[in-house]
Structures are given as structure tokens and as C-alpha cells.
Design a protein around this motif. Structure first.
Motif, mmCIF file in Angstrom:
data_model
loop_
_atom_site.group_PDB
_atom_site.id
_atom_site.type_symbol
_atom_site.label_atom_id
_atom_site.label_comp_id
_atom_site.label_asym_id
_atom_site.label_seq_id
_atom_site.Cartn_x
_atom_site.Cartn_y
_atom_site.Cartn_z
ATOM 1 N N ILE C 16 1.264 -1.116 -0.035
ATOM 2 C CA ILE C 16 0.418 0.424 -0.303
ATOM 3 C C ILE C 16 1.059 1.378 -0.071
ATOM 4 O O ILE C 16 1.570 1.825 1.011
ATOM 5 C CB ILE C 16 -0.678 -0.098 1.132
ATOM 6 N N THR C 17 1.136 1.605 -1.250
ATOM 7 C CA THR C 17 1.420 3.159 -1.224
ATOM 8 C C THR C 17 0.659 4.210 -1.640
ATOM 9 O O THR C 17 -0.541 3.795 -1.765
ATOM 10 C CB THR C 17 2.968 3.494 -2.153
ATOM 11 N N VAL C 21 -2.628 3.602 -4.780
ATOM 12 C CA VAL C 21 -4.022 3.844 -3.863
ATOM 13 C C VAL C 21 -4.856 4.560 -4.838
ATOM 14 O O VAL C 21 -5.494 4.414 -5.460
ATOM 15 C CB VAL C 21 -4.457 4.189 -3.035
ATOM 16 N N LEU C 22 -4.111 5.809 -5.538
ATOM 17 C CA LEU C 22 -4.656 6.766 -6.332
ATOM 18 C C LEU C 22 -4.821 6.344 -7.896
ATOM 19 O O LEU C 22 -5.949 6.429 -8.601
ATOM 20 C CB LEU C 22 -3.780 8.318 -5.958
ATOM 21 N N ILE C 27 -8.542 3.137 -11.826
ATOM 22 C CA ILE C 27 -8.451 2.438 -13.461
ATOM 23 C C ILE C 27 -9.738 1.457 -12.622
ATOM 24 O O ILE C 27 -10.447 1.903 -13.395
ATOM 25 C CB ILE C 27 -7.677 1.375 -12.436
ATOM 26 N N SER C 28 -9.814 1.525 -11.377
ATOM 27 C CA SER C 28 -11.730 0.985 -11.503
ATOM 28 C C SER C 28 -12.958 0.985 -11.422
ATOM 29 O O SER C 28 -13.550 1.307 -12.272
ATOM 30 C CB SER C 28 -11.330 0.975 -9.792
ATOM 31 N N GLY C 29 -12.788 3.234 -11.263
ATOM 32 C CA GLY C 29 -14.180 3.615 -11.688
ATOM 33 C C GLY C 29 -13.863 3.876 -13.191
ATOM 34 O O GLY C 29 -14.979 3.740 -13.494
ATOM 35 N N LEU C 30 -12.697 3.339 -14.322
ATOM 36 C CA LEU C 30 -13.057 3.714 -15.251
ATOM 37 C C LEU C 30 -13.496 2.189 -15.990
ATOM 38 O O LEU C 30 -14.115 2.622 -17.006
ATOM 39 C CB LEU C 30 -11.261 3.739 -15.926
ATOM 40 N N LEU C 31 -12.982 1.152 -15.428
ATOM 41 C CA LEU C 31 -13.389 -0.216 -15.475
ATOM 42 C C LEU C 31 -15.299 -0.094 -15.462
ATOM 43 O O LEU C 31 -15.901 -1.118 -16.055
ATOM 44 C CB LEU C 31 -12.795 -1.789 -14.245
#
Lengths: 107, 105, 159
Positions: C16-17, C21-22, C27-31
């Protein structure tokens, strides 16, 4: 002391998983027909790998590595029915006389 | 002391797994039907997955587990593609035979 | 769904850095946007899926128990000299949705001893290794739980 308990648990799960995998391969040699052999193979796929991965999880310290192990086991649990289904279908498609090997039943 | 015990456990597990994998390979070569071979290949994939997992724990390298994940993916893909191809071949053969039978009549 | 993508990203990264995280959030928003736009996925269906989580967990637990039980039932078959009596059973399922039928077929295949061969409309062809496994095939625990889940889904769509 607690380290040794962990070791014994790891060894138990690992050897249990190995036993299931080995009996899967023994089943490959014992059974005479492909679809019967597939049952033995699916045994190793489901419980064998799950037990091995659980044993390795107990021995690890890092949380992310444990999660990766569990992810691998879950992935195989999701994909193995699909491949098993396809192999069974292949066998039924290529075999001209399935009724010789098994009893057909209608319910 | 405890490191030695873990090392012994992992090495013995790896030895057993490699012997079993070899037995499975013999089955894959000898299997009389196509489906036999595909089943044996699927089995080898599972065994190798276990081997990679144990190796990762033995060497203490977390990234080897990623390799195991990718290996599971590739094995699944191989089995699916092989099955699709052979089902297609079998269906084609059956169709051809039906056509020939019609021509005879 | 986006939370799931994010968890997968974190697991695969392994630490975790702030940067990771950013990137993960972006990326999860885009997916998630991609799923809604192209894969016929919507927040409404997500809400339904969330309501099914408790019964889904219960189902997973039953599946694990069944896997262990049928493995233990398979072991004596392999090591004893008795010949197994394979059977090909055809039966109808009362399940109506495609997805629940698919889950039922997959659960049947993943438990050793039974493999589903064909699934056409509502008839299911199952290969069983032994007679004892073929006996209770049309009234499984899976099927009852899936029926309950299906009813919950039906009620959700009516409202």
C-alpha cells in the motif's frame, strides 16, 4: 511453541491435499473409462488444491500473499467446472456408443 | 530448527508431486482416447499449480504466486481451446459420414 | 463492483502506497464505467446483487460442505476393488432463470462424482459415477437454495 503448532497445521493440510491429489492420479490408472477418470481428476481440482493452498496460507506471514493464494484457489474453483463440462461434452461428441459404457436413465 | 523442518516438508512435498506429475505424463501419452489426454493435461496443470505455490512458500518470494495465477489462467484456456477444436472436428466428421450415407442411398 | 475491482488491484500489487491507491481508484472507476457502458451492467442490478449476498454466502458454505463430503465418498471407490456403476441421468429442473440454471450445473460439476454433460432449456443431463450418487440427483440441497434466491430476485423486480 505457537510456531510449532502452526507448522503441524501446515503439514497436516499440505499432506492431506497431497493425498487427495495422489488418489486422483491413482484413480486415473484404476478406472477403465474416460468419464469415470474425470471424476477422479475433478477431485484433485476441487479439494486437493484447496487444502494445499490453505496449508500454505497458514505458513505465511504477509497478508497480501495469503490473499493471492486464496485468489488462486478460488479461480481454479470457478474455472474447473467449465473445463470439466467441456471435456465431458467432447467425450459424448466423439463416442459413438455411449450406452456400452454406462446405463442411461430418464427421470 | 523450525526453518529446517519447513524446508524438509516442502522438499518432500515437491519430490512427491514431481513423481506424481511424471505418472500423469505417462497417462497423457498412453491415453487411448482424446478426452483421456485432455483430462491428464488438466491434471498436470493442477499439480504444477501446487508445485509453484509450494516453491513460492519455500523461497519466500511472493511474486511467484502471481505466476501460479497466470498458470491457472493459461491451463484453463488451453483446455477450452483444445475441447472446442476437437468438438468441431468430431461434428464435421459426423456430418460428412451422414452425407456419404445419403449419397449411397 | 468498483470496490471489487479495487480489492483485486490491491491484492495483485501486494503493498500500500499513495501512488498505488490513487491509480487503483482511477482504474477501478474507469472499469466500472466500461462495464455500465458496454457490458449491459447497471447500478440497479448491483443493488439486487448486494441484497443476495447473505444467501450467496450460505450457498458457498453448502457448496464447500458438499465438496468435502463427496470427496470422502469418492476415496473408498478409488481404493476398493469394487467396480463403479456409471449412469447417465436426465432430469428437469424447476429453475426458471438462465443464470441460476448455469450456477446449478456448475455446482453439480464441481462436486466430484457428478458431472453435468448437457444443459438445454430445462433438461439437465448428468453423469454419475455410482448408483448412490444418482439417487438423490433431482432433489439437491443446491436446488432448494437457488429456488429461494430466485424468488427473492422475482420479488425485487416486481417492486
Amino acid at each position: 511453541m505457537i510456531e510449532w503448532i502452526r507448522f503441524v497445521l501446515t503439514a497436516l493440510f499440505l499432506l492431506g491435499g497431497l493425498f487427495i491429489l495422489i488418489s486422483g492420479v491413482v484413480g486415473q490408472y484404476r478406472f477403465r473409462y474416460v468419464l469415470n477418470r474425470m471424476h477422479a481428476a475433478s477431485m484433485g481440482d476441487s479439494l486437493g488444491l484447496m487444502l494445499v493452498m490453505l496449508g500454505l496460507c497458514i505458513s505465511q506471514n504477509d497478508v497480501f500473499v495469503i490473499l493471492k493464494y486464496l485468489l488462486t484457489a478460488a479461480f481454479l474453483l470457478l474455472t474447473s467446472p467449465t473445463s470439466g463440462h467441456l471435456i465431458a461434452r467432447l467425450e459424448i461428441a466423439t463416442n459413438e456408443h455411449p450406452e456400452k459404457e454406462m446405463e442411461l436413465m430418464q427421470k | 530448527m523450525i526453518e529446517n523442518a519447513y524446508h524438509l516438508l516442502y522438499v518432500s512435498a515437491l519430490v512427491i508431486l514431481s513423481i506424481v506429475t511424471f505418472a500423469c505424463l505417462v497417462k497423457a501419452i498412453a491415453g487411448p482416447r482424446i478426452a483421456d489426454r485432455v483430462v491428464a493435461i488438466n491434471m498436470i496443470c493442477t499439480l504444477t499449480l501446487c508445485m509453484i505455490g509450494i516453491l513460492a512458500a519455500m523461497l519466500g518470494e511472493g511474486y511467484l504466486v502471481d505466476v501460479a495465477l497466470i498458470y491457472a489462467l493459461l491451463g484453463f484456456l488451453a483446455v477450452v481451446v483444445l475441447c472446442k477444436v476437437y468438438i468441431g472436428v468430431a461434428l464435421e466428421k459426423r456430418e460428412q459420414e451422414a452425407k456419404e450415407a445419403e449419397n449411397h442411398d | 463492483m468498483a470496490v471489487l475491482f479495487f480489492a483485486l488491484w490491491m491484492i495483485l500489487n501486494g503493498r500500500i502506497t499513495l501512488e498505488i491507491v490513487l491509480f487503483g481508484i482511477v482504474i477501478s472507476g474507469l472499469l466500472y464505467w466500461f462495464c455500465v457502458k458496454f457490458l449491459d451492467y447497471s447500478p440497479r442490478r448491483e443493488w439486487q446483487a448486494i441484497r443476495l449476498i447473505p444467501s450467496g454466502l450460505k450457498y458457498a458454505w453448502t457448496l464447500l460442505c458438499e465438496i468435502v463430503k463427496s470427496n470422502l465418498a469418492m476415496l473408498p471407490l478409488i481404493y476398493s476393488s469394487r467396480k463403479p456403476e456409471p449412469k447417465l441421468v436426465t432430469f428437469k429442473t424447476p429453475l426458471k432463470r438462465k443464470s441460476t440454471r448455469c450456477i446449478l450445473a456448475n455446482s453439480i460439476t464441481v462436486t466430484p462424482g457428478t458431472i453435468s454433460v448437457y444443459l438445454e432449456e430445462d433438461t439437465l443431463t448428468v453423469h454419475c459415477l455410482d448408483t448412490a450418487m444418482a439417487d438423490g440427483i433431482e432433489d439437491l440441497e443446491f436446488q432448494r437454495q437457488l429456488l429461494k434466491m430466485e424468488q427473492m430476485l422475482e420479488e425485487g423486480t416486481k417492486k
